[in-house]
Design a protein around this motif. Structure first.
Motif, PDB file in Angstrom:
ATOM      1  N   SER A 123      -9.408 -19.565 -21.217  1.00 48.51           N
ATOM      2  CA  SER A 123      -9.224 -20.103 -22.252  1.00 48.51           C
ATOM      3  C   SER A 123      -8.431 -19.362 -23.490  1.00 48.51           C
ATOM      4  CB  SER A 123     -10.427 -20.739 -22.876  1.00 48.51           C
ATOM      5  OG  SER A 123     -10.034 -21.651 -24.082  1.00 48.51           O
ATOM      6  N   GLY A 124      -7.140 -19.476 -23.723  1.00 53.24           N
ATOM      7  CA  GLY A 124      -6.418 -18.760 -24.605  1.00 53.24           C
ATOM      8  C   GLY A 124      -6.235 -17.060 -24.070  1.00 53.24           C
ATOM      9  N   THR A 125      -6.287 -17.006 -23.026  1.00 49.86           N
ATOM     10  CA  THR A 125      -5.678 -15.886 -22.452  1.00 49.86           C
ATOM     11  C   THR A 125      -4.257 -15.519 -22.480  1.00 49.86           C
ATOM     12  OG1 THR A 125      -7.812 -15.703 -21.075  1.00 49.86           O
ATOM     13  CG2 THR A 125      -6.009 -14.055 -20.511  1.00 49.86           C
ATOM     14  N   ASP A 126      -3.828 -14.606 -22.815  1.00 52.24           N
ATOM     15  CA  ASP A 126      -2.273 -14.159 -22.919  1.00 52.24           C
ATOM     16  C   ASP A 126      -1.885 -13.471 -21.728  1.00 52.24           C
ATOM     17  OD1 ASP A 126       0.436 -13.838 -23.171  1.00 52.24           O
ATOM     18  OD2 ASP A 126      -0.061 -13.165 -25.409  1.00 52.24           O
ATOM     19  N   PHE A 127      -1.131 -14.186 -20.887  1.00 48.87           N
ATOM     20  CA  PHE A 127      -0.622 -13.432 -19.447  1.00 48.87           C
ATOM     21  C   PHE A 127       0.493 -13.140 -19.680  1.00 48.87           C
ATOM     22  CE2 PHE A 127      -4.550 -15.490 -17.701  1.00 48.87           C
ATOM     23  CZ  PHE A 127      -5.221 -14.193 -17.247  1.00 48.87           C
ATOM     24  N   SER A 128       1.513 -13.061 -20.637  1.00 50.68           N
ATOM     25  CA  SER A 128       2.884 -12.755 -21.000  1.00 50.68           C
ATOM     26  C   SER A 128       2.964 -11.464 -20.239  1.00 50.68           C
ATOM     27  CB  SER A 128       3.070 -12.837 -22.483  1.00 50.68           C
ATOM     28  OG  SER A 128       3.155 -13.701 -23.081  1.00 50.68           O
ATOM     29  N   GLY A 129       4.262 -11.707 -19.192  1.00 45.40           N
ATOM     30  CA  GLY A 129       4.791 -10.597 -18.447  1.00 45.40           C
ATOM     31  C   GLY A 129       3.585  -9.896 -17.444  1.00 45.40           C
ATOM     32  N   ALA A 130       2.560 -10.808 -17.156  1.00 46.85           N
ATOM     33  CA  ALA A 130       1.630 -10.250 -16.043  1.00 46.85           C
ATOM     34  C   ALA A 130       2.304 -10.373 -15.023  1.00 46.85           C
ATOM     35  CB  ALA A 130       0.363 -11.076 -16.539  1.00 46.85           C
ATOM     36  N   GLU A 131       1.908  -9.460 -13.922  1.00 48.84           N
ATOM     37  CA  GLU A 131       2.143  -9.709 -12.508  1.00 48.84           C
ATOM     38  C   GLU A 131       1.036 -10.173 -11.853  1.00 48.84           C
ATOM     39  OE1 GLU A 131       3.661  -5.941 -11.271  1.00 48.84           O
ATOM     40  OE2 GLU A 131       5.315  -5.831 -12.843  1.00 48.84           O
ATOM     41  N   MET A 132       1.050 -11.263 -11.368  1.00 48.90           N
ATOM     42  CA  MET A 132      -0.359 -11.605 -10.802  1.00 48.90           C
ATOM     43  C   MET A 132       0.193 -12.763  -9.513  1.00 48.90           C
ATOM     44  SD  MET A 132      -1.397 -13.826 -14.206  1.00 48.90           S
ATOM     45  CE  MET A 132      -2.972 -14.616 -13.724  1.00 48.90           C
ATOM     46  N   GLY A 133       1.150 -12.253  -8.941  1.00 48.54           N
ATOM     47  CA  GLY A 133       1.600 -13.299  -7.852  1.00 48.54           C
ATOM     48  C   GLY A 133       0.753 -13.209  -6.697  1.00 48.54           C
TER      49      GLY A 133
END
Length: 163
Positions: A123-133
């Motif tokens: 909830s509310g976590t910012d994954f901008s630009g995260a590599e999680m493919g």
């Protein structure tokens, strides 16, 4: 009312008003040295730039900690309290966030390939630009509570709202 009773009531009220669980400096130093610390109180600890492969911090309280630029590949953060952490640019390849609480965490630009998010609160976590493919345990329902951007890499078939 006798003085002793008044003093006891005052001390009880003071204890109730104090923070429930302040950080533990000894436990923070232990983790800063790259050692595991299961169930530890690492509240607001500075772990920026820490390199500790396979460290076990399961069930630990890392709320408001600084994990920016840390390299914690294969770390065990299962059941950890990661609310409000700043993990900008960190590397968590193959880490386990299973059952962890990442509410309002900043995972901007974080490497999360192979990480496990089964049962995690996002909830509310910012994954901008995260590599999680290749991250595991992600569901669309959990991602609907988080945000990212056009550079966020997710497993095929999943999407994330813009922050």
């Amino acid at each position: 009312m006798p003085r002793l009773t008044v003093l006891a009531l005052f001390l009880a009220a003071l204890a109730a008003a104090a923070p429930a669980a302040a950080q533990n400096a000894g436990q923070i130093a232990r983790v800063q040295a790259g050692r595991s610390c299961v169930g530890c109180n690492l509240f607001q600890g500075d772990f920026s730039g820490l390199e500790a492969t396979g460290v076990n911090l399961s069930r630990s309280r890392l709320r408001q900690a600084d994990l920016s630029l840390a390299v914690l590949n294969r770390a065990n953060l299962s059941g950890a309290d990661l609310r409000d952490v700043d993990a900008y640019g960190a590397v968590f390849g193959g880490a386990s966030f299973s059952g962890a609480n990442l509410t309002n965490a900043s995972f901007v630009g974080v490497h999360l390939e192979g990480a496990n998010f089964a049962g995690a609160t996002l909830s509310g976590t910012d994954f901008s630009g995260a590599e999680m493919g290749t991250a595991r345990g992600l569901t669309q329902g959990r991602l609907n509570q988080a945000c990212g951007d056009a550079a966020t890499r997710l497993p095929r078939g999943l999407h994330i709202s813009a922050c």
